[in-house]
Design a protein around this motif. Structure first.
Motif, PDB file in Angstrom:
ATOM      1  N   GLY A  22       0.834  -1.202   0.000  1.00  0.00           N
ATOM      2  CA  GLY A  22       0.000   0.000   0.000  1.00  0.00           C
ATOM      3  C   GLY A  22       0.865   1.246   0.000  1.00  0.00           C
ATOM      4  O   GLY A  22       0.372   2.358   0.139  1.00  0.00           O
ATOM      5  N   HIS A  23       2.163   1.063  -0.161  1.00  0.00           N
ATOM      6  CA  HIS A  23       3.096   2.193  -0.207  1.00  0.00           C
ATOM      7  C   HIS A  23       3.846   2.238  -1.525  1.00  0.00           C
ATOM      8  O   HIS A  23       5.035   2.513  -1.547  1.00  0.00           O
ATOM      9  N   ASP A  24       3.133   1.913  -2.613  1.00  0.00           N
ATOM     10  CA  ASP A  24       3.818   1.980  -3.898  1.00  0.00           C
ATOM     11  C   ASP A  24       3.940   3.448  -4.317  1.00  0.00           C
ATOM     12  O   ASP A  24       3.371   4.342  -3.685  1.00  0.00           O
ATOM     13  N   GLU A  26       2.698   5.011  -6.687  1.00  0.00           N
ATOM     14  CA  GLU A  26       1.417   5.639  -7.061  1.00  0.00           C
ATOM     15  C   GLU A  26       0.791   6.366  -5.866  1.00  0.00           C
ATOM     16  O   GLU A  26       0.110   7.370  -6.037  1.00  0.00           O
ATOM     17  N   HIS A  27       1.021   5.812  -4.665  1.00  0.00           N
ATOM     18  CA  HIS A  27       0.527   6.503  -3.454  1.00  0.00           C
ATOM     19  C   HIS A  27       1.150   7.894  -3.376  1.00  0.00           C
ATOM     20  O   HIS A  27       0.467   8.885  -3.109  1.00  0.00           O
ATOM     21  N   ILE A  28       2.434   7.983  -3.630  1.00  0.00           N
ATOM     22  CA  ILE A  28       3.126   9.278  -3.551  1.00  0.00           C
ATOM     23  C   ILE A  28       2.552  10.257  -4.582  1.00  0.00           C
ATOM     24  O   ILE A  28       2.316  11.427  -4.274  1.00  0.00           O
ATOM     25  N   LEU A  56       9.012  12.606  -0.009  1.00  0.00           N
ATOM     26  CA  LEU A  56       9.877  11.803   0.870  1.00  0.00           C
ATOM     27  C   LEU A  56       9.147  11.206   2.076  1.00  0.00           C
ATOM     28  O   LEU A  56       9.761  10.504   2.877  1.00  0.00           O
ATOM     29  N   HIS A  57       7.823  11.429   2.205  1.00  0.00           N
ATOM     30  CA  HIS A  57       7.188  11.145   3.501  1.00  0.00           C
ATOM     31  C   HIS A  57       7.157   9.671   3.890  1.00  0.00           C
ATOM     32  O   HIS A  57       7.047   9.347   5.070  1.00  0.00           O
ATOM     33  N   ASP A  58       7.266   8.792   2.901  1.00  0.00           N
ATOM     34  CA  ASP A  58       7.216   7.362   3.247  1.00  0.00           C
ATOM     35  C   ASP A  58       8.528   6.626   2.947  1.00  0.00           C
ATOM     36  O   ASP A  58       8.579   5.408   3.109  1.00  0.00           O
ATOM     37  N   VAL A  59       9.571   7.336   2.520  1.00  0.00           N
ATOM     38  CA  VAL A  59      10.803   6.600   2.138  1.00  0.00           C
ATOM     39  C   VAL A  59      11.435   5.907   3.345  1.00  0.00           C
ATOM     40  O   VAL A  59      12.165   4.930   3.197  1.00  0.00           O
ATOM     41  N   ALA A 117      -3.142  15.610   2.989  1.00  0.00           N
ATOM     42  CA  ALA A 117      -2.968  15.009   1.661  1.00  0.00           C
ATOM     43  C   ALA A 117      -2.733  13.502   1.780  1.00  0.00           C
ATOM     44  O   ALA A 117      -3.287  12.709   1.013  1.00  0.00           O
ATOM     45  N   ASP A 118      -1.943  13.101   2.773  1.00  0.00           N
ATOM     46  CA  ASP A 118      -1.659  11.670   2.989  1.00  0.00           C
ATOM     47  C   ASP A 118      -2.912  10.944   3.476  1.00  0.00           C
ATOM     48  O   ASP A 118      -3.241   9.850   3.011  1.00  0.00           O
ATOM     49  N   LYS A 119      -3.625  11.547   4.394  1.00  0.00           N
ATOM     50  CA  LYS A 119      -4.810  10.892   4.967  1.00  0.00           C
ATOM     51  C   LYS A 119      -5.932  10.745   3.936  1.00  0.00           C
ATOM     52  O   LYS A 119      -6.668   9.767   3.961  1.00  0.00           O
TER      53      LYS A 119
HETATM   54 NI    NI Z   1       1.738   7.874   2.984  1.00  0.00          NI
END
Ligand code: NI
Ligand code: ADP
Length: 227
Positions: A22-24, A26-28, A56-59, A117-119
């Motif tokens: 769920g962190h591909d 495309e999510h970014i 960079l929020h999920d790297v 934006a993330d939520k």
């Molecule tokens: Ni995220």
């Protein structure tokens, strides 16, 4: 798009390659599009810091096998100004449901924008798809009529529970239905309202198809107490 945002996106693309939790990447890209919509109505925000933080929020998410310092080393390698790098790192460090809970208090507008934006990408039709994808990868079951959600889950318990064998529908009650109330910006609130209603319609139809009347009741009560 500024050069540093493009560089950050290229770097993120490499980090997210091959992820199926769920962190591909495309999510970014979806979170970036959400952030741009929010930025359009927040003229005072530092758009560059927001966009680099989104990229960079999920790297450094543990699910991607990070050492926890990828964002920091990337910013220093590209020679980002120290105050800018620190701002981006502060934004990233403060967002996330498990960190800030369902009623976040942010110091900076940029944190609020990235958080919203993330939520937004965890709710609505996309949110339903991501929850199902995550459950498939972690081999969770879709639904168990006998197991109702844990109420009053703290952030800490949520994190533990997240790794336990909880079923997918409970995730809506543990997190997804609470995200609307965590929104901080005008655009975020407006968009979350629509996505929230879609999830409720989805759950009602799901419970109807499953002949789970007690869950319809549960949903009604939950919505009364979580507005
Ligand atoms: Ni995220
Ligand atoms: P985020 O990056 O939005 O903070 P997470 O890392 O918690 O999200 O999860 C990534 C995606 O997987 C989200 O869409 C989230 O709703 C979903 N997810 C996380 N935990 C679960 C779970 N226990 N059951 C179903 N879906 C989950």
């Amino acid at each position: 798009m500024s050069g540093i945002v493009e560089q950050a996106l290229l770097f993120a693309k490499k980090c997210h390659e091959g992820d199926n939790s769920g962190h591909d990447f495309e999510h970014i890209l979806r979170v970036m599009a959400n952030a741009e919509k929010i930025l359009a109505e927040e003229p005072l925000a530092d758009a560059e810091a927001v966009c680099v933080a989104v990229a960079l929020h999920d790297v450094d998410d543990y699910k991607l096998g990070s050492d926890g310092a990828r964002a920091k080393s990337f910013l220093s390698e590209i020679g980002a100004r120290e105050d800018f790098a620190q701002k981006v790192l502060d934004i990233i460090a403060s967002i996330g449901f498990s960190k800030s809970g369902s009623r976040p208090h942010f110091q900076m507008i940029e944190q609020a924008i990235v958080s919203d934006a993330d939520k937004l990408d965890a709710i609505g039709a996309i949110g339903v798809c991501r929850a199902v994808m995550y459950s498939a990868v972690t081999k969770r079951s879709l639904f168990d009529k006998q197991i109702f959600p844990d109420e009053n889950l703290t952030s800490e318990q949520y994190q533990n529970k997240n790794r336990a064998t909880n079923h997918t529908i409970n995730h809506f009650f543990d997190k997804l239905l609470k995200l609307k109330g965590a929104m901080q910006t005008k655009v975020g609130k407006r968009e979350a309202e629509k996505r929230h209603l879609f999830m409720i319609a989805f759950l009602r139809e799901f419970f109807d198809e499953m002949c789970a009347d007690e869950w319809q009741e549960y949903l009604n009560k939950f919505l009364k107490h979580n507005i």
